[in-house]
Design a protein around this motif. Structure first.
Motif, mmCIF file in Angstrom:
data_model
loop_
_atom_site.group_PDB
_atom_site.id
_atom_site.type_symbol
_atom_site.label_atom_id
_atom_site.label_comp_id
_atom_site.label_asym_id
_atom_site.label_seq_id
_atom_site.Cartn_x
_atom_site.Cartn_y
_atom_site.Cartn_z
ATOM 1 N N LEU A 191 1.286 -1.171 0.051
ATOM 2 C CA LEU A 191 -0.010 -0.266 -0.290
ATOM 3 C C LEU A 191 0.888 1.704 -0.210
ATOM 4 C CD1 LEU A 191 -3.346 -1.301 2.486
ATOM 5 C CD2 LEU A 191 -2.783 -0.898 -0.132
ATOM 6 N N PHE A 192 1.668 1.031 0.749
ATOM 7 C CA PHE A 192 3.346 2.097 0.608
ATOM 8 C C PHE A 192 3.039 2.739 -0.550
ATOM 9 C CE2 PHE A 192 7.148 3.741 0.953
ATOM 10 C CZ PHE A 192 6.957 5.091 1.359
ATOM 11 N N THR A 193 3.888 1.640 -0.772
ATOM 12 C CA THR A 193 4.142 2.039 -2.253
ATOM 13 C C THR A 193 3.508 1.926 -3.815
ATOM 14 O OG1 THR A 193 5.692 -0.153 -2.033
ATOM 15 C CG2 THR A 193 5.601 -0.148 -4.925
ATOM 16 N N ALA A 194 2.364 2.093 -3.566
ATOM 17 C CA ALA A 194 1.089 1.962 -4.508
ATOM 18 C C ALA A 194 1.232 3.624 -4.358
ATOM 19 C CB ALA A 194 -0.303 0.803 -4.286
ATOM 20 N N PHE A 195 1.091 4.533 -2.963
ATOM 21 C CA PHE A 195 0.909 5.695 -2.742
ATOM 22 C C PHE A 195 2.106 6.043 -3.329
ATOM 23 C CE2 PHE A 195 1.785 9.452 -0.635
ATOM 24 C CZ PHE A 195 0.903 10.086 -0.193
ATOM 25 N N GLU A 196 3.436 5.792 -3.025
ATOM 26 C CA GLU A 196 4.802 6.517 -4.131
ATOM 27 C C GLU A 196 4.320 6.534 -5.362
ATOM 28 O OE1 GLU A 196 7.444 7.414 -2.578
ATOM 29 O OE2 GLU A 196 6.743 7.597 -0.691
#
Lengths: 281, 125
Positions: free
Chosen positions: A267-272
């Motif tokens: 999810l963090f990576t998707a946000f980035e």
């Protein structure tokens, strides 16, 4: 020296995570290279395709030896995944990197939600052990496994709805080439839910197909100067080592906790990636 | 489509074992070349963030003998990318020898599609 070592270590981490969770390396390698090392997205996708071929080829050999992968079914479908992969490889050079980043973010969210849903629905289910080859190879479609886990296995027999399976295979090839992933998230559900292929066979056969699918698009990237050997080498070596280590660790690690952590990372990576899609930075 | 059976009893074990060996040997040999190239590259002070040299098939052999790291890397990467096609070629031969003309044709078509990819890459590259 330091950067090479960091790339190897990053590759090892991606390989270990992927192997333990039954995920394809591409979902991890592309963000690692773009966010971690600031490589252009298209270059990261090309490097990821190389890594995906490495791990798929090693795992597919084991699956073939064990008769878990269906060679005839795999080759019939991979004719169409290869077509999709070449189309995807060509389209990838036409698309703006921001569009690719947006697509990647969407796939990451989809995979994270699928994993989280599987965690809630089947809390006692660990990563599929049959997806972890003993020789350290990395299977791709573990997330897809969880996506279709609820569906009952079909009895052995002829495959059903082949035309729909062929169309799904083209789509899997396009997704693989555009995003540098194995495409198991498309192939396994198509084979299992649409074509009536038992889940274990679908998983193993999907892995067999990944090699030629990724290879077809990797050739396009390679001949268009899209593969940087200096970036590909440490990442591929790291992922290969990581997948080997991951297979050895299987069964000794608390996979449920690892999966929760991984959902957060996705999810963090998707946000980035979504941020890159919006800002182009 | 009854010609694709899911029953493992109908598979040709010998062919699958042979293809498994092709994949294993191709992968390990390719990764060995990449690892050698990487060690030479790092020992020479190179950084993965430097722009890598393009593939030059014309000078690959000579540069390998000269111990240029990039050429070990390229040969390894070519091995990685080519191993699945080698597996399909092996399947083509196996199916043809076993009298499975339909599967042999499918294997041939896969190689044709890969060939189209090569042409497309060269034309658009």
């Amino acid at each position: 020296m330091d950067v090479a070592l960091l790339m190897v270590v990053g590759g090892v981490a991606a390989g270990v995570f992927g192997s333990l969770l039954g995920l394809g390396g591409g979902l991890l390698i592309v963000p690692l290279l773009t966010i971690g090392f600031n490589l252009p997205l298209r270059e990261a996708v090309a490097v990821s395709l190389v890594c995906v071929i490495v791990t798929s080829s090693a795992a597919a050999g084991v699956y073939l030896e064990r008769r878990q992968a269906n060679l005839r079914l795999g080759m019939t479908l991979e004719l169409f995944t290869a077509m999709g992969a070449i189309a995807g490889g060509l389209v990838a050079f036409l698309l703006d990197e921001r569009v690719l980043a947006g697509l990647f973010a969407a796939v990451l969210v989809y995979v994270a939600l699928t994993m989280a849903r599987g965690q809630r629905a089947a809390p006692d289910v660990e990563a599929p052990t049959d997806a972890l080859a003993e020789d350290g190879s990395l299977p791709d479609p573990g997330v897809a496994d969880r996506h279709v886990r609820a569906a009952p296995d079909h009895p052995m027999g002829a495959v059903e709805r082949l035309p729909a399976g062929l169309a799904g295979s083209v789509l899997a090839g396009i997704v693989s080439a555009l995003l540098g992933v194995g495409g198991g998230i498309v192939k396994v559900p198509v084979m299992h839910l649409v074509m009536g292929v038992p889940l274990r066979i679908a998983t193993a056969t999907s892995n067999l197909m990944i090699g030629i699918t990724a290879s077809a698009s990797a050739i396009v990237y390679l001949l268009r100067g899209g593969i940087d050997v200096y970036a590909a080498a440490p990442t591929a070596v790291g992922v290969f080592l990581g997948a080997t280590i991951g297979a050895r660790l299987a069964g000794r690690v608390h996979v449920r906790l690892l999966r929760l952590l991984f959902v957060a990372v996705l999810l963090f990576t998707a946000f980035e990636m979504a941020q890159r899609a919006v800002t182009g930075a | 489509m009854s010609w694709i059976s899911l029953d493992p009893g109908e598979s040709r074990g010998g062919l699958e074992s042979a293809l498994a060996r092709v994949l294993a040997i191709g992968t390990y040999a390719s990764m060995a070349l990449v690892a050698i190239g990487l060690v030479l590259f790092v020992a020479g002070g190179g950084s993965p963030l430097d722009a890598g040299p393009p593939l030059s098939l014309a000078t690959l052999g000579a540069d390998l003998l000269a111990g240029r790291p990039a050429d070990f890397l390229w040969l390894g990467i070519l091995g990685v990318v080519g191993t699945p096609a080698l597996r399909v070629t092996g399947a083509l031969i196996g199916f043809w020898r076993g009298g499975e003309r339909r599967m042999a044709l499918i294997a041939l078509l896969i190689l044709v599609v890969v060939g189209v990819g090569v042409v497309a890459g060269l034309v658009t590259g």
